[in-house]
Design an enzyme around this catalytic site. Structure first.
Site, PDB file in Angstrom:
ATOM      1  N   PRO A  26     -69.401  39.621 -16.623  1.00 47.22           N
ATOM      2  CA  PRO A  26     -69.066  40.237 -18.080  1.00 47.22           C
ATOM      3  C   PRO A  26     -67.964  40.066 -18.810  1.00 47.22           C
ATOM      4  O   PRO A  26     -66.977  39.902 -18.138  1.00 47.22           O
ATOM      5  CB  PRO A  26     -69.508  41.628 -17.661  1.00 47.22           C
ATOM      6  N   MET A  27     -68.183  39.291 -19.898  1.00 50.95           N
ATOM      7  CA  MET A  27     -67.038  38.960 -20.817  1.00 50.95           C
ATOM      8  C   MET A  27     -67.097  39.403 -22.243  1.00 50.95           C
ATOM      9  O   MET A  27     -67.884  38.791 -22.869  1.00 50.95           O
ATOM     10  CB  MET A  27     -66.814  37.500 -20.747  1.00 50.95           C
ATOM     11  N   THR A  28     -66.211  40.278 -22.857  1.00 53.10           N
ATOM     12  CA  THR A  28     -66.305  40.607 -23.853  1.00 53.10           C
ATOM     13  C   THR A  28     -66.212  39.657 -25.209  1.00 53.10           C
ATOM     14  O   THR A  28     -65.252  38.904 -24.844  1.00 53.10           O
ATOM     15  CB  THR A  28     -65.357  41.716 -24.364  1.00 53.10           C
ATOM     16  N   HIS A 170     -69.496  49.834 -15.919  1.00 53.64           N
ATOM     17  CA  HIS A 170     -68.391  49.201 -15.941  1.00 53.64           C
ATOM     18  C   HIS A 170     -67.204  50.472 -15.449  1.00 53.64           C
ATOM     19  O   HIS A 170     -66.780  51.297 -16.185  1.00 53.64           O
ATOM     20  CB  HIS A 170     -67.749  48.842 -17.333  1.00 53.64           C
ATOM     21  N   GLY A 171     -66.629  50.166 -14.054  1.00 55.10           N
ATOM     22  CA  GLY A 171     -65.564  51.159 -13.578  1.00 55.10           C
ATOM     23  C   GLY A 171     -64.593  50.604 -13.261  1.00 55.10           C
ATOM     24  O   GLY A 171     -63.844  50.828 -12.206  1.00 55.10           O
ATOM     25  N   ALA A 172     -63.987  49.641 -13.969  1.00 57.53           N
ATOM     26  CA  ALA A 172     -62.870  48.809 -13.685  1.00 57.53           C
ATOM     27  C   ALA A 172     -61.934  48.598 -14.850  1.00 57.53           C
ATOM     28  O   ALA A 172     -62.068  49.240 -15.774  1.00 57.53           O
ATOM     29  CB  ALA A 172     -63.240  47.373 -12.961  1.00 57.53           C
ATOM     30  N   TYR A 175     -60.567  51.093 -17.961  1.00 50.12           N
ATOM     31  CA  TYR A 175     -61.502  51.627 -19.225  1.00 50.12           C
ATOM     32  C   TYR A 175     -61.892  53.217 -18.474  1.00 50.12           C
ATOM     33  O   TYR A 175     -61.535  53.696 -17.425  1.00 50.12           O
ATOM     34  CB  TYR A 175     -62.947  50.764 -19.336  1.00 50.12           C
ATOM     35  N   ARG A 223     -69.044  48.203 -10.896  1.00 53.15           N
ATOM     36  CA  ARG A 223     -67.939  47.263 -11.165  1.00 53.15           C
ATOM     37  C   ARG A 223     -66.645  48.243 -10.872  1.00 53.15           C
ATOM     38  O   ARG A 223     -66.474  49.045 -11.751  1.00 53.15           O
ATOM     39  CB  ARG A 223     -67.805  46.426 -12.182  1.00 53.15           C
TER      40      ARG A 223
END
Length: 370
Positions: A26-28, A170-172, A175, A223
């Protein structure tokens, strides 16, 4: 047989059959005005689905909390227009034979006051603390935390309803979910605070509650990372025992796969135990839990993205290193970020032995792609 053949072997977890071991990380990108992914977003993912990427994990897409986003151009995962856009993305990816997961996201205290689509609301956090442990808000009540958990769960359920093949939490990287893991920001005294195992309960409850609703077979990925964008040297687990206590919460809750983010995949997680060539973060995670593991961290490129902006240099590690580790069973899937961002045909070029066409870019050049 190509030296890179292990990357192109099929893999199945929780009933999800992937054509190969390459995952798009994933990449914002902030390419979704008003939080709505358009045709350009669908085209972006479909191009990579058509070019030998086994699983696409989308950029972070925010849950139904007013404070979940810090950018009006980051895609949302709620609201009719945004969900219609995501349904179209899924359709376009599936037309190309691809598999796709949304990354369910809340930015937490990475959001500055006055930013995002709802600038007047305060940011969500475990304890009202900044990443430097400065108190700025009152600690949220247990009921408020449970409402955030519900918003994450709703996102995972929505992913299944829209036809996504799986979903990632997203757990990294500092955030919101990761803020609950980190003692610097989580000083709670209820069931969501205390030891590392207790601090993992926030994510554990998201997984467990979602599992009840999506059934036993829908793949849920989590993640995680030791490092934070605010502190590269941060570590949640200093020993394998601490890591076991942490990961067991997610395994017991019903997570299907864990995505282990490192800045550089080749760095050993516990070199004091197995040496400088020891298991990386994903390797230790798989050893402890037995669950499918995704490794990520400067795969296919010579430099570390965030470090390059901070003026750090990074030693190069050839792609064959991650392939050899995969072939030995250290982990099961390999997530590729910037290499696929800059070149949608990266995986196909590797598959066809066109290594001479692969390019590296420095951080400044990558930044121009956003």
């Amino acid at each position: 047989m190509s030296a890179f053949a292990p990357l192109f072997e099929p893999f199945t977890f929780s009933g999800l059959k992937l054509d190969n071991r390459i995952v798009m990380a994933p990449m914002t990108r902030s390419f979704s005005p008003d939080g709505v992914p358009g045709q350009d977003v669908a085209d972006y993912y479909a191009r990579r689905a058509a070019a030998d990427v086994g699983l696409l994990i989308t950029e972070g897409t925010t849950i139904n909390r007013k404070a979940s986003s810090f950018d009006t151009r980051v895609p949302n995962f709620y609201g009719d227009a945004s969900l219609k856009g995501w349904a179209h993305v899924v359709d376009e990816v599936h037309k190309e034979g691809g598999k796709i997961a949304p990354q369910i996201w809340h930015v937490g205290m990475m959001r500055k006051e006055g930013s995002g689509p709802f600038p007047d609301v305060k940011s969500d956090s475990p304890s009202g603390l900044t990443h430097k442990a400065k108190p700025v808000y009152e600690e949220p009540t247990t009921e408020e935390i449970e409402a955030i958990i519900k918003a994450f769960v709703d996102g995972i359920v929505t992913a299944k309803e829209l036809g996504f093949d799986c979903a990632e939490i997203h757990g990294a990287h500092g955030y919101l979910v990761d803020e609950f893991f980190w003692h610097v920001m989580n000083t709670r005294s209820d069931r969501f605070g205390g030891s590392l195992k207790a601090r993992a309960q926030f994510a554990g409850e998201i997984i467990a509650e979602a599992r009840k609703l999506v059934g036993p077979d829908y793949p849920i990925i989590l993640r995680i990372s030791q490092w934070k964008q605010q502190d590269y040297a941060a570590r949640l687990a200093e020993t394998p025992k601490e890591l076991e206590d942490f990961l067991t919460v997610f395994a017991d809750a019903g997570v299907s796969c864990i995505h282990y983010s490192q800045r550089r995949f080749w760095e050993p997680e516990f070199p004091e135990i197995d040496g400088e060539d020891g298991l990386n973060f994903a390797g230790w995670g798989k050893k402890i839990t037995g669950l499918p593991a995704i490794t990520v961290g400067s795969v296919g490129l010579a430099s570390d993205f965030l470090g390059s902006f901070a003026g750090e240099s990074s030693k190069t590690r050839p792609l064959i290193d991650v392939v050899n580790r995969l072939d030995k069973g250290e982990f099961d899937l390999v997530a590729v970020g910037r290499a696929l961002l800059q070149d949608p045909h990266w995986a196909t070029k590797v598959k066809e032995g066109r290594e001479s066409e692969l390019k590296d870019y420095d951080g400044a050049a990558i930044k121009t792609l956003f």
